[in-house]
Design a protein around this motif. Structure first.
Motif, mmCIF file in Angstrom:
data_model
loop_
_atom_site.group_PDB
_atom_site.id
_atom_site.type_symbol
_atom_site.label_atom_id
_atom_site.label_comp_id
_atom_site.label_asym_id
_atom_site.label_seq_id
_atom_site.Cartn_x
_atom_site.Cartn_y
_atom_site.Cartn_z
ATOM 1 N N ASP A 62 0.855 -1.189 0.000
ATOM 2 C CA ASP A 62 0.000 0.000 0.000
ATOM 3 C C ASP A 62 0.887 1.233 0.000
ATOM 4 N N LEU A 64 0.953 5.857 -0.821
ATOM 5 C CA LEU A 64 0.284 7.117 -1.123
ATOM 6 C C LEU A 64 1.061 7.822 -2.215
ATOM 7 N N ARG A 86 -4.324 6.771 -3.117
ATOM 8 C CA ARG A 86 -3.746 5.560 -2.552
ATOM 9 C C ARG A 86 -3.157 4.767 -3.712
#
Length: 172
Positions: A62, A64, A86
């Motif tokens: 994950d 940003l 994201r």
């Protein structure tokens, strides 16, 4: 030759009047590099470009991402875009497409691309990883198109993009 340039290309999809070939038409290019003016399609204009990209990823994949673009032509008109999303795993794809543009309808270039795309928003695919998005245009020649009533359909972030460009011999 490897080189990097900053700018924006405004494209429309169309069908060539003579052969019926479907492709993209380059209607305008704004470029920071003097080497890119007039450009292969002979419709590029000089611009100042400020671009920031930032991405952070974690162990789980994950992450940003943030992109911020400010592009202004010599008259001070331009585009601004801010995207906070994201980040996901880019999907690799290869393709080839024909692009035309500028004053000569016979001129075309064929692009063979290899890229990674992270689709962060797509209405058709029901994807939305965007946390914030802003877009504004003050380009006078596109005032009727970018009038504030646009409908955003999708956003794809391309962390890598490589291409081969072929210019076919004149077809007589």
């Amino acid at each position: 030759m490897d080189r990097e340039d900053r700018g924006i290309v405004v494209l429309v999809q169309g069908r060539h009047a003579d052969g019926g070939e479907v492709g993209l038409w380059v209607v305008r290019s704004l470029a920071a590099s003097a080497r890119s003016i007039q450009g292969p399609y002979r419709n590029s204009k000089p611009a100042t470009v400020h671009m920031e990209q930032w991405i952070a990823s974690g162990e789980a994949g994950d992450g940003l991402g943030i992109e911020s673009w400010r592009i202004h032509d010599e008259a001070g008109h331009g585009l601004t875009m801010y995207l906070h999303y994201r980040a996901g795993m880019p999907v690799q794809s290869t393709s080839h497409m024909t692009m035309r543009g500028g004053p000569d309808p016979a001129f075309r270039r064929i692009y063979h691309t290899d890229k990674g795309a992270d689709v962060v928003r797509s209405l058709p695919m029901a994807v939305n990883s965007v946390q914030e998005f802003r877009f504004r245009s003050t380009l006078e020649e596109f005032a009727e198109v970018f009038d504030g009533n646009e409908n955003l359909v999708s956003i794809a972030v391309e962390p890598w993009y490589m291409r081969r460009v072929l210019v076919p011999a004149s077809e007589e």
